[in-house]
Design an enzyme around this catalytic site. Structure first.
Site, short mmCIF file in Angstrom:
data_model
loop_
_atom_site.label_atom_id
_atom_site.label_comp_id
_atom_site.label_asym_id
_atom_site.label_seq_id
_atom_site.Cartn_x
_atom_site.Cartn_y
_atom_site.Cartn_z
N LYS A 1 -5.80 -1.79 -1.59
CA LYS A 1 -5.32 -1.32 -0.86
C LYS A 1 -6.46 -0.82 0.21
CE LYS A 1 -1.83 0.34 -3.74
NZ LYS A 1 -1.65 0.47 -4.88
N GLU B 1 -0.83 -1.93 -13.73
CA GLU B 1 -0.30 -3.27 -12.69
C GLU B 1 -0.41 -4.22 -14.37
OE1 GLU B 1 -1.41 -4.93 -9.84
OE2 GLU B 1 -0.88 -2.53 -9.19
N ILE C 1 5.77 4.80 0.44
CA ILE C 1 5.78 5.62 1.28
C ILE C 1 5.41 4.68 2.77
CG2 ILE C 1 3.94 6.82 2.52
CD1 ILE C 1 2.98 7.46 -0.31
N GLY D 1 6.36 1.70 -16.29
CA GLY D 1 6.21 0.50 -14.50
C GLY D 1 5.12 0.63 -13.45
N GLY E 1 3.33 2.28 -2.31
CA GLY E 1 4.86 1.76 -3.48
C GLY E 1 5.90 2.21 -1.98
N VAL F 1 0.45 -1.68 -0.23
CA VAL F 1 0.02 -0.47 0.18
C VAL F 1 0.97 1.29 -0.07
CG1 VAL F 1 -1.66 1.02 0.97
CG2 VAL F 1 -1.64 -1.21 1.72
N1 HSE Z 1 -0.55 -0.17 -9.95
C1 HSE Z 1 -0.31 0.18 -8.97
C2 HSE Z 1 -0.32 1.97 -8.71
C3 HSE Z 1 0.87 0.06 -8.47
O1 HSE Z 1 -0.59 2.15 -9.84
O2 HSE Z 1 -0.45 2.78 -7.78
C4 HSE Z 1 1.76 0.15 -7.18
O3 HSE Z 1 0.19 0.00 -6.43
#
Ligand code: HSE
Length: 391
Positions: free
Chosen positions: A192, A177, A123, A174, A121, A119
């Site tokens: 999340k 998903e 952070i 990147g 990334g 949740v």
């Molecule tokens: N696809 C997700 C996003 C990746 O864009 O937040 C990180 O969880």
């Protein structure tokens, strides 16, 4: 400490690269194995397609699950825990369903299951939430939980670029998903939010994907421009709060006044806020998607294990129920069909190309919007910034 990485996509590669860089405390880490698919050619000496080789390697203390998706990720995480390995994952889809099962398996086998990267990334959100819970009840959580959708909305409003073009950029960077519909349709935010609410309220939410979730698939440049002219920015928001033995839970596009933190959260950034009894509002901001921020959070968990840092213990066994009427809101709906009869029980007014629906319970709004979509698949709704009324 020896680390095995399952999967070599964005997250797996990021973890590998940071460990190989051997900077600071990562100098004490090494990669023992990388699990790749059976039909893939190994391109690194650590690569194997045999999961049992990893599970039975006594020297490997940590397994990083970076495969994504539900199966075989669920099976591999459980097997690794049962084989006495600590497990770290960024895989929110599998955790949102199996957090309780993984936590119990880790406890039983005297190992750790940590998931900071799942949740927000890079952070330290889970850590921040757990820290707040050492003292406070966390009564509400809300924020921008998805980097891809934020990147899309931000680029659309800054450059007037089309939804499809910006999505392609997010995939290249990147952020998105493998199947970006999870980003666009709100299911990634839902995962999340589910993990965050499970921890905050110590509950085990079932079927979270059936709760009110509405994404940004149908937003147009004209919508974004109209909101901008009114001094508003649209963001895809996840929100939950608790009251007594009830909680609410919603994922939906929401408008924010230009001066707010949410409106000024750019690119792939996330902004997640909690409200605690004594800490008040606490905001967490940083890169919510991308190889290095996500891998960084995975490595932080590995280092916590190396240093024997214990995260907050939760049993996820409190009994609370989801209440669709706990919060009311005002919404704008855009549809090319007449929708007055669908919303006949609510006060309506025309706002440009939109119908404003006033003081409607959130659960009911999402239910009725499904009706609208049956006759107009391109219809869009957004919740207005006026504070939702708590019943
Ligand atoms: N696809 C997700 C996003 C990746 O864009 O937040 C990180 O969880």
């Amino acid at each position: 400490m020896k680390v095995a990485i399952l999967g070599f996509g964005t997250v797996g590669k990021g973890v590998y690269k940071i460990i190989k860089k051997a900077n600071g405390q990562t100098q004490n880490l090494s990669v023992s194995h990388i699990l790749i698919r059976k039909n893939k050619e190994p391109i690194l000496p650590e690569m194997t397609s045999e999961i049992d080789k990893i599970l039975n390697d006594r020297e490997t203390e940590v397994v990083v699950e970076a495969i994504g998706g539900i199966e075989p990720a669920h099976e591999y995480i459980l097997s690794a825990l049962k084989h006495g390995k600590n497990v770290i994952t960024a895989n929110k889809a599998v955790i949102a369903i199996y957090l309780k099962e993984f936590t119990e398996a880790a406890e039983k086998n005297n190992v750790k299951f940590y998931f900071e990267a799942s949740v927000g990334g890079g952070i330290p959100w889970i850590q921040g939430l757990e820290k707040a819970l050492r003292i406070d009840n966390v009564n509400s959580i809300s924020g921008i939980f998805n980097g891809t959708s934020n990147f899309i909305l931000d680029q659309m409003s800054r450059n007037g670029e089309s939804f499809v073009d910006v999505l392609k950029k997010a995939q290249k960077l990147g952020y998105a998903e493998a199947d970006p519909s999870a980003d666009i349709d709100g299911y990634d935010v839902a995962n999340k939010l589910c993990i965050s609410a499970d921890i905050a309220y110590n509950i085990d939410i079932q079927n979270h994907q059936s709760l009110p979730i509405f994404g940004i698939r149908n937003i147009t440049c004209a919508d974004v421009k109209y909101f901008q002219r009114r001094g508003l920015a649209v963001k895809l928001i996840g929100r939950t709060h608790q009251s007594g033995d009830k909680f609410d839970y919603v994922v939906e596009p929401t408008l924010f006044l230009d001066r707010t933190l949410e409106a000024n959260t750019p690119d792939n950034y996330n902004l997640i806020s909690l409200n605690g009894d004594t800490i008040g509002q606490l905001d967490f901001f940083g890169q919510g998607a991308g190889m290095y921020p996500t891998a960084n959070a995975v490595i932080q968990d590995i280092l916590d294990i190396a240093e024997r840092k214990i995260h907050l213990k939760r049993n996820f066994d409190k009994k609370m129920h989801y209440c669709p009427e706990l919060t009311k809101g005002n919404y704008l709906v855009r549809s090319n069909k007449k929708i007055d009869s669908i919303f006949k029980d609510y006060q309506l007014s025309q706002e440009g190309a939109y119908v404003e629906v006033k003081k409607i319970p959130v659960g009911e709004m999402h239910h009725l919007m499904k009706e609208v979509l049956k006759s107009d698949a391109a219809a869009f709704m957004v919740s207005l910034p006026s504070q939702g009324e708590v019943a």
